[in-house]
Scaffold this motif. Structure first.
Motif, mmCIF file in Angstrom:
data_model
loop_
_atom_site.group_PDB
_atom_site.id
_atom_site.type_symbol
_atom_site.label_atom_id
_atom_site.label_comp_id
_atom_site.label_asym_id
_atom_site.label_seq_id
_atom_site.Cartn_x
_atom_site.Cartn_y
_atom_site.Cartn_z
ATOM 1 N N GLU A 82 -6.442 4.545 -3.463
ATOM 2 C CA GLU A 82 -6.115 5.630 -2.539
ATOM 3 C C GLU A 82 -7.083 5.565 -1.361
ATOM 4 O OE1 GLU A 82 -6.217 9.564 -4.142
ATOM 5 O OE2 GLU A 82 -4.837 9.066 -5.786
ATOM 6 N N HIS A 84 -7.977 7.925 1.886
ATOM 7 C CA HIS A 84 -7.795 9.230 2.526
ATOM 8 C C HIS A 84 -8.349 9.126 3.949
ATOM 9 C CE1 HIS A 84 -7.680 11.522 -1.496
ATOM 10 N NE2 HIS A 84 -7.802 10.231 -1.798
ATOM 11 N N ILE A 128 -3.105 10.730 2.582
ATOM 12 C CA ILE A 128 -3.532 9.748 1.590
ATOM 13 C C ILE A 128 -2.484 8.652 1.571
ATOM 14 C CG2 ILE A 128 -4.048 9.304 -0.846
ATOM 15 C CD1 ILE A 128 -4.481 12.402 -1.089
ATOM 16 N N TRP A 130 -1.589 5.338 -0.612
ATOM 17 C CA TRP A 130 -1.962 4.856 -1.935
ATOM 18 C C TRP A 130 -1.027 3.735 -2.382
ATOM 19 C CZ3 TRP A 130 1.874 5.169 -5.560
ATOM 20 C CH2 TRP A 130 2.914 6.034 -5.279
#
Length: 144
Positions: A82, A84, A128, A130
């Motif tokens: 992930e 961010h 985010i 991912w």
């Protein structure tokens, strides 16, 4: 910066808006996978995709004076990456780059090499991006 959990199954760290951040993300991923049982099964694809996601965040989605949060987790069946960032506008676009283009292939690689990937809003500010990666079939066969 946060470190690694004792079980070496999760890692989390803040990365600066810097061209050196993808290399740091690779080091963090290598360290996590070194401490995980059969972690080497995720290494090749994981290194490529963590580089792509962090590079995109640093170059295109992180305003000056903001950082990128990298969260990694691994279990026997998947590696999750992930990234961010602080830019909330827009979902990253997957597009086919032309033969002579020097960039623009990153998210196509993420889409092609991951089992699942996506983008979602982040609590507070940003988003985010991912992906989840299955173990490499060749590495899994070698472990059997």
């Amino acid at each position: 910066m946060s470190g690694f959990s004792e079980a070496a199954r999760e890692a989390k760290c803040w990365l600066p808006r810097s061209r050196r951040s993808p290399a740091e993300a690779r080091r963090r991923l290598e360290r996590l996978l070194d401490g995980a049982v059969d972690g080497e099964r995720f290494i090749d694809t994981g290194l490529l995709l963590v580089t792509e996601l962090v590079t995109n965040a640093v170059l295109h989605a992180t305003p000056r004076d903001n950082r990128v949060l990298l969260e990694l987790s691994v279990d026997p069946v998947r590696l999750r990456i992930e990234v961010h960032d602080a830019r909330a506008d827009g979902v990253p676009e997957v597009r086919a780059a032309g033969r002579d283009d020097e960039s623009g292939r990153g998210l196509m690689l993420v889409k092609s090499l991951s089992e699942k990937w996506g983008c979602c809003p982040r609590a507070g500010i940003g988003k985010i991006v991912w992906c989840e990666i299955a173990p490499s079939p060749a590495a899994a066969e070698g472990a059997a």
